[in-house]
Each structure stands twice: as structure tokens, then as C-alpha cells.
Write an enzyme that holds these catalytic residues in place. Structure first.
Site, mmCIF file in Angstrom:
data_model
loop_
_atom_site.group_PDB
_atom_site.id
_atom_site.type_symbol
_atom_site.label_atom_id
_atom_site.label_comp_id
_atom_site.label_asym_id
_atom_site.label_seq_id
_atom_site.Cartn_x
_atom_site.Cartn_y
_atom_site.Cartn_z
ATOM 1 N N CYS A 57 0.803 -1.215 0.000
ATOM 2 C CA CYS A 57 0.000 0.000 0.000
ATOM 3 C C CYS A 57 0.840 1.271 0.000
ATOM 4 O O CYS A 57 1.996 1.278 0.383
ATOM 5 C CB CYS A 57 -0.835 0.092 1.275
ATOM 6 S SG CYS A 57 -1.876 -1.294 1.568
ATOM 7 N N CYS A 68 7.730 -12.209 3.858
ATOM 8 C CA CYS A 68 7.513 -10.978 4.630
ATOM 9 C C CYS A 68 6.110 -11.005 5.212
ATOM 10 O O CYS A 68 5.156 -11.351 4.519
ATOM 11 C CB CYS A 68 7.656 -9.762 3.711
ATOM 12 S SG CYS A 68 7.246 -8.221 4.557
ATOM 13 N N TYR A 75 14.042 -2.032 -3.635
ATOM 14 C CA TYR A 75 13.028 -2.286 -4.652
ATOM 15 C C TYR A 75 11.755 -1.460 -4.521
ATOM 16 O O TYR A 75 11.255 -0.929 -5.518
ATOM 17 C CB TYR A 75 12.682 -3.787 -4.600
ATOM 18 C CG TYR A 75 11.606 -4.222 -5.541
ATOM 19 C CD1 TYR A 75 11.834 -4.253 -6.920
ATOM 20 C CD2 TYR A 75 10.356 -4.616 -5.073
ATOM 21 C CE1 TYR A 75 10.831 -4.656 -7.795
ATOM 22 C CE2 TYR A 75 9.352 -5.017 -5.938
ATOM 23 C CZ TYR A 75 9.604 -5.042 -7.302
ATOM 24 O OH TYR A 75 8.625 -5.425 -8.168
ATOM 25 N N CYS A 122 12.293 -1.232 6.863
ATOM 26 C CA CYS A 122 12.386 -2.287 5.848
ATOM 27 C C CYS A 122 13.517 -1.987 4.868
ATOM 28 O O CYS A 122 13.449 -1.027 4.100
ATOM 29 C CB CYS A 122 11.060 -2.372 5.092
ATOM 30 S SG CYS A 122 11.139 -3.330 3.567
ATOM 31 N N SER A 153 13.815 -1.715 -11.913
ATOM 32 C CA SER A 153 14.400 -1.558 -10.586
ATOM 33 C C SER A 153 15.867 -1.977 -10.521
ATOM 34 O O SER A 153 16.578 -1.586 -9.607
ATOM 35 C CB SER A 153 13.581 -2.307 -9.544
ATOM 36 O OG SER A 153 13.319 -3.594 -10.019
ATOM 37 N N GLY A 172 0.888 0.183 -5.094
ATOM 38 C CA GLY A 172 -0.364 -0.578 -5.136
ATOM 39 C C GLY A 172 -1.185 -0.168 -6.333
ATOM 40 O O GLY A 172 -1.516 1.004 -6.470
ATOM 41 N N ASN A 232 -0.755 1.451 5.833
ATOM 42 C CA ASN A 232 0.266 0.757 5.062
ATOM 43 C C ASN A 232 1.017 -0.145 6.027
ATOM 44 O O ASN A 232 1.545 0.323 7.028
ATOM 45 C CB ASN A 232 1.217 1.761 4.410
ATOM 46 C CG ASN A 232 2.383 1.107 3.679
ATOM 47 O OD1 ASN A 232 3.429 1.701 3.504
ATOM 48 N ND2 ASN A 232 2.223 -0.122 3.230
ATOM 49 N N GLY A 233 1.066 -1.419 5.713
ATOM 50 C CA GLY A 233 1.750 -2.366 6.593
ATOM 51 C C GLY A 233 0.925 -3.618 6.718
ATOM 52 O O GLY A 233 0.081 -3.909 5.870
ATOM 53 N N CYS A 239 13.309 -11.064 5.511
ATOM 54 C CA CYS A 239 13.132 -11.916 4.325
ATOM 55 C C CYS A 239 14.472 -12.471 3.843
ATOM 56 O O CYS A 239 14.508 -13.421 3.070
ATOM 57 C CB CYS A 239 12.381 -11.175 3.218
ATOM 58 S SG CYS A 239 13.023 -9.549 2.881
ATOM 59 N N ASP A 269 19.752 -7.687 -11.483
ATOM 60 C CA ASP A 269 18.322 -7.664 -11.128
ATOM 61 C C ASP A 269 18.197 -7.343 -9.643
ATOM 62 O O ASP A 269 19.164 -7.468 -8.889
ATOM 63 C CB ASP A 269 17.688 -9.024 -11.437
ATOM 64 C CG ASP A 269 16.180 -8.932 -11.649
ATOM 65 O OD1 ASP A 269 15.611 -7.844 -11.410
ATOM 66 O OD2 ASP A 269 15.574 -9.946 -12.037
#
Ligand code: SF4
Length: 488
Positions: free
Chosen positions: A21, A405, A265, A259, A306, A47, A125-126, A465, A368
Site C-alpha cells: 500500500c 515478509c 526495490y 524495511c 528496478s 499498489g 500501510n503495513g 526476508c 536484477d
């Protein structure tokens, strides 16, 4: 009949991580909803499934609009924007992780609740890691949920609070919530912003004229000509009125765990995080990667978009020429067509094409951002070899993604993550490339501004992650059988 579900070309083979989000709020300007629509447009990368705006006007009360699809396709229509008057508005764009998959307008935020002291709307958001336990408890006590979203728990917890004003009720509610939250909320007179104690997801404060705004990222301040004031601190709550910004720290914590994948990314490269340009961090990741994993080659190519800044950094540090060996179709976002099997089988070719003239006969380093399931990486390698490349070497701008995640990013189940089941050598063989190297966790930390690398006794970021070390235990998932690293 529900609308056709948008076909996500970006996730055509389920091999992409998705931020859940983006949030944006505005107070103190005429037609605040227009500013919010622009802010959400700048946050669309966070999003694409749906978006919503709630506004308040003293004569017209609270109004809301929630729509599927891109902001630009909905919140640019005058007929719609005229229904959102007022100097105070918040908005939200969503992908969807928590809550049901698929198109449900009732899951689209902001959520609104009418309390005895007036209405309030929230955009989150989260991801709330104890949402299922909270929902069970709330339903048993009589709450009637409208959506399947974890975020709706916050509204019900606020409704049950005995505090006498809405910011205090929000504080009360969020004390019960575990996990990651950057919340933007509004009452009739206040714009409120809150970040969880660890500050996992971003939230920044901006100022434009007499108005104030809150945004997931600074790129959305730029689009409305707002000045960046500062980040909302981990554990901080700001309440913004005509009189200015009041700050408290109800969820104070000893250290933050932002994060680290936002750097790699999720955030836009033109955003600033912690005073650092995301673009510059990504470029520096490429520099670190070139130092850690050099290779003799003729060409460095990004997997767009990215991977681009890291590829530039890799090329610069290694001295290998940089080139756009893969071209992305910029118009291949989400669309409201039902994909046929034939279209689906085209997979990654729908959005990426090889620049054959550049690739032919060369030893190519492909940079990448990550390897998730590995399906996209395999297809890209095939495309590059078909175009006549002599060798293909993958360099990845993040460590192996071996853990899911639970803090607002859509990742496959652990067993679907390539790095959860294979070593680096096995992944290299599986992908069929000449070499495969990931940046180390220390290298990533250095690129993100931690010159000493990761402080293993007290990590400066969330990197669960990659490391499997979750700063907040994912209670709901453990209940469902998820095993933490220590329990393996
Ligand atoms: S687990 Fe990974 S993607 Fe999720 S918040 Fe932590 S670093 Fe970010």
C-alpha cells in the site's frame, strides 16, 4: 456483478514482490482531495489494484470514493472529484496481501467509522501480524466487520476504546496491534499520522503553502510542490490542525527496524529515505556487488526498471560498459482485460524484450533486484541466450530471499521461494546461467549507509526476508504452523 479483475502483467508469473500500500493525507488547502489524488498517483507503484479517498467539508460532511484500477483512470474525473470537497482528505492505494485476494470494493481503503465524538477515516500501510486473533476477539464481543482487511481491526478497536477523543482512541487501538503500521487518519478537523515502534514502513511529513501533508514517500511531495519537512519517527504520532503539528511518541522503542527492501526495490528511486537518495543507495548496491562479485564480461545490463541504478553502479565500479540490453514496455501495467491462455503463456515477453543488436556475441552481466521464485530469471536468461549472448552472469542487488515478509509485502509461501530450498550454486544450476551472485547482507547495509555493515546483535533494519530474523513475531502465521528460524 463484480468488475473484471485486473490482469497484472507485472505479476504475470507470480514472480514479483509487491508492496501492499501507499498512503497520503492533506490538510489546510482548498480541495484537498485533488492534492491527495496527485499524491496517490505518485505512489501508484505501491499498489495498483485499487485506490480510495475520503474528504471532509463542514457543510457536506465526510465523503468517500473507492475505485478499482489506477488513480489516473478514476480520480482525474471532475464529476468524481467534485463529490470530494473540503480542505482535509486522506487516500490509499492498495495491492493486497492481508484480506481476501481478488476484487472486493469493501476491502478498499480508507476505512471510515462514525464515533460518538464524530467520524474518522484511516488508511494503513503495513500488515497487522496479530489481526486474526484480534478479529476473532472483536467479533466475539459484537463487532461487525465490513471487509476482510486486517486494517479494519483498527477502526473496531477505536470504537471500543473509552478515551474521549479520536487521537487518544487511535493510540489505544494501536497499542493492541502488532506488526507494521504507517497510518494516516483524519477527523473533521485533524490529520493524523502514526508509525509503529520499529518504523518498518515509511511515512513523511511535507508542507505546501499553509497546508500540511503526510505521505508514504517523498516522491509524492514533489508532485504537489510540497516541501519535505521530515520523516515521522518510529513510534511517533503527529496530530495536525490549523494551528500546526503536535507530536507525541506513544510507541517509543529502543531501535528502529525500517524495511531494507524499500531501499532495494519498493520505494521510487527519486524518493529520499533517512536523508539518503534511494537512487544513490541502489547505485551503491551495484558498486558493492561489483566489489564482492567481479566477473570478466563485455556488457552490464539492468533488468528494468528496478535493476537499473544497481547496474549503473556495477558498470562504473567494474569498468565494464553499461547498456540497455533489455527494454521494458512502459505501457504494460495492469489492464482490465481477461487474459487468454495464449497471452498468459507469453509470460515475461509481454513486458520485456531483448535488444538483440547489443547482446549478440557478448558476455553479459544481468543485474536484477531480487530472485523470488526464479521463474522470471530463467525466462530472461533464455531470452538473452536466444539473442546470441555468449555468456549470462546474474548479479542480484539483494541477498537471497529465503523467508516470507509478514509486514506488508506480498511474498510467496516459504517453500515457493527459490532461496529457501536451494544453495546459491544449486540456484545457479537451476537457472542455467554461467554464474550467479547475490550481494551480502553486510554489503547491502553498507550501501544503505551503514559503513560497518550489519550490527548482528542489534540490526539497524528489518531484513527478515533475507535473515529469517523477524523483529516482530508473526503471531497469526505461527498459529497457522509457520516455523521461525529458531524452531527449524
Ligand atoms: S521482511 Fe523483508 S520486505 Fe518485509 S519488512 Fe522486512 S525487509 Fe522489508
Amino acid at each position: 456483478m463484480p468488475p473484471a479483475h485486473p490482469f497484472d502483467f507485472d505479476a504475470v508469473d507470480g514472480d514479483t514482490l509487491h508492496e501492499e500500500c501507499g498512503v497520503f493525507g492533506m490538510i489546510g488547502v482548498t480541495d484537498a482531495a485533488n492534492f491527495v489524488a496527485l499524491g496517490l498517483h505518485a505512489l501508484q507503484h505501491r499498489g495498483q489494484e485499487a485506490g480510495g479517498i475520503v474528504s471532509y467539508h463542514p457543510e457536506h460532511g465526510f465523503n468517500s470514493a473507492r475505485r478499482f484500477g489506477y488513480v489516473r483512470d478514476n480520480f482525474t474525473k471532475q464529476s468524481l472529484m467534485e463529490t470530494l470537497p473540503g480542505a482535509l482528505a486522506i487516500g490509499h492505494v492498495r495491492y493486497s496481501t492481508a484480506g481476501s485476494k481478488g476484487a472486493q470494493i469493501r476491502d478498499v481503503q480508507p476505512f471510515f467509522g462514525e464515533f460518538s465524538m464524530g467520524g474518522a477515516a484511516i488508511a494503513h500501510n503495513g500488515n497487522i501480524t496479530n489481526a486474526e486473533a484480534l478479529r476473532r476477539e472483536l467479533i466475539e464481543r459484537g463487532s461487525i466487520f465490513q471487509s476482510s482487511s486486517d486494517s479494519e481491526c483498527i477502526i473496531h478497536l477505536m470504537a471500543r476504546s473509552l478515551q474521549r477523543d479520536i487521537p487518544a482512541r487511535m493510540e489505544d487501538a494501536l497499542r493492541r496491534v502488532e506488526g507494521a503500521f504507517s497510518v494516516v487518519a483524519m477527523t473533521r478537523t485533524k490529520l493524523i499520522g502514526v508509525r509503529d515502534a520499529l518504523g518498518v514502513r515509511p511515512l513523511v511529513l511535507g508542507k505546501v503553502g499553509d497546508g500540511w501533508c503526510l505521505s508514504s514517500e517523498t516522491c509524492a511531495l514533489d508532485i504537489i510542490g510540497a516541501e519535505y519537512v521530515r520523516e515521522i519517527e518510529p513510534g511517533e504520532m503527529v496530530v495536525i490542525t490549523e494551528k500546526g503539528v503536535e507530536s507525541t511518541h506513544p510507541f517509543r522503542s529502543r531501535n528502529s527496524r525500517f524495511c531494507i527492501f524499500e531501499h532495494v526495490y519498493f520505494s521510487r528511486p527519486d524518493s529520499i529515505i533517512g536523508g539518503r537518495s534511494v537512487y544513490e543507495t541502489r547505485r551503491q548496491i551495484g558498486v558493492e556487488l561489483a566489489r564482492e562479485a567481479p566477473i570478466e564480461a563485455d556488457l552490464v545490463c539492468p533488468v528494468p526498471d528496478s535493476g537499473t541504478p544497481a547496474a549503473i553502479g556495477y558498470a562504473h565500479e567494474s569498468g565494464i560498459p553499461y547498456g540497455m540490453g533489455i527494454i521494458r514496455n512502459q505501457y504494460m501495467g495492469r489492464t482490465f482485460i481477461e487474459p487468454t491462455e495464449q497471452i498468459r503463456n507469453m509470460g515475461v515477453r509481454l513486458k520485456l524484450n531483448v535488444n538483440r543488436a547489443l547482446i549478440r556475441g557478448k558476455r553479459v552481466v544481468l543485474v536484477d533486484d531480487s530472485v523470488v521464485r526464479g521463474t522470471t530469471s530463467r525466462k530472461i536468461k533464455e531470452m538473452i541466450l536466444d539473442a546470441g549472448a555468449a555468456e549470462v552472469h546474474f548479479r542480484i542487488a539483494s541477498p537471497p530471499t529465503a523467508w516470507p515478509c509478514f509486514y506488508g509485502v506480498d511474498t510467496p509461501q516459504r517453500e515457493k521461494l527459490l532461496a529457501a530450498t536451494m544453495s546459491e550454486d544449486e540456484m545457479c544450476e537451476h537457472l542455467g546461467v554461467d554464474s550467479l551472485k547475490f550481494i551480502s547482507l553486510d554489503g547491502l547495509y553498507r550501501a544503505a549507509g551503514e559503513s560497518e555493515g550489519r550490527n548482528n546483535s542489534c540490526p539497524q533494519y528489518c531484513d527478515a526476508c533475507f535473515s529469517g530474523e523477524y523483529p516482530v513475531e508473526p503471531a497469526d502465521m505461527i498459529e497457522k504452523g509457520f516455523k521461525l528460524k529458531a524452531a527449524e
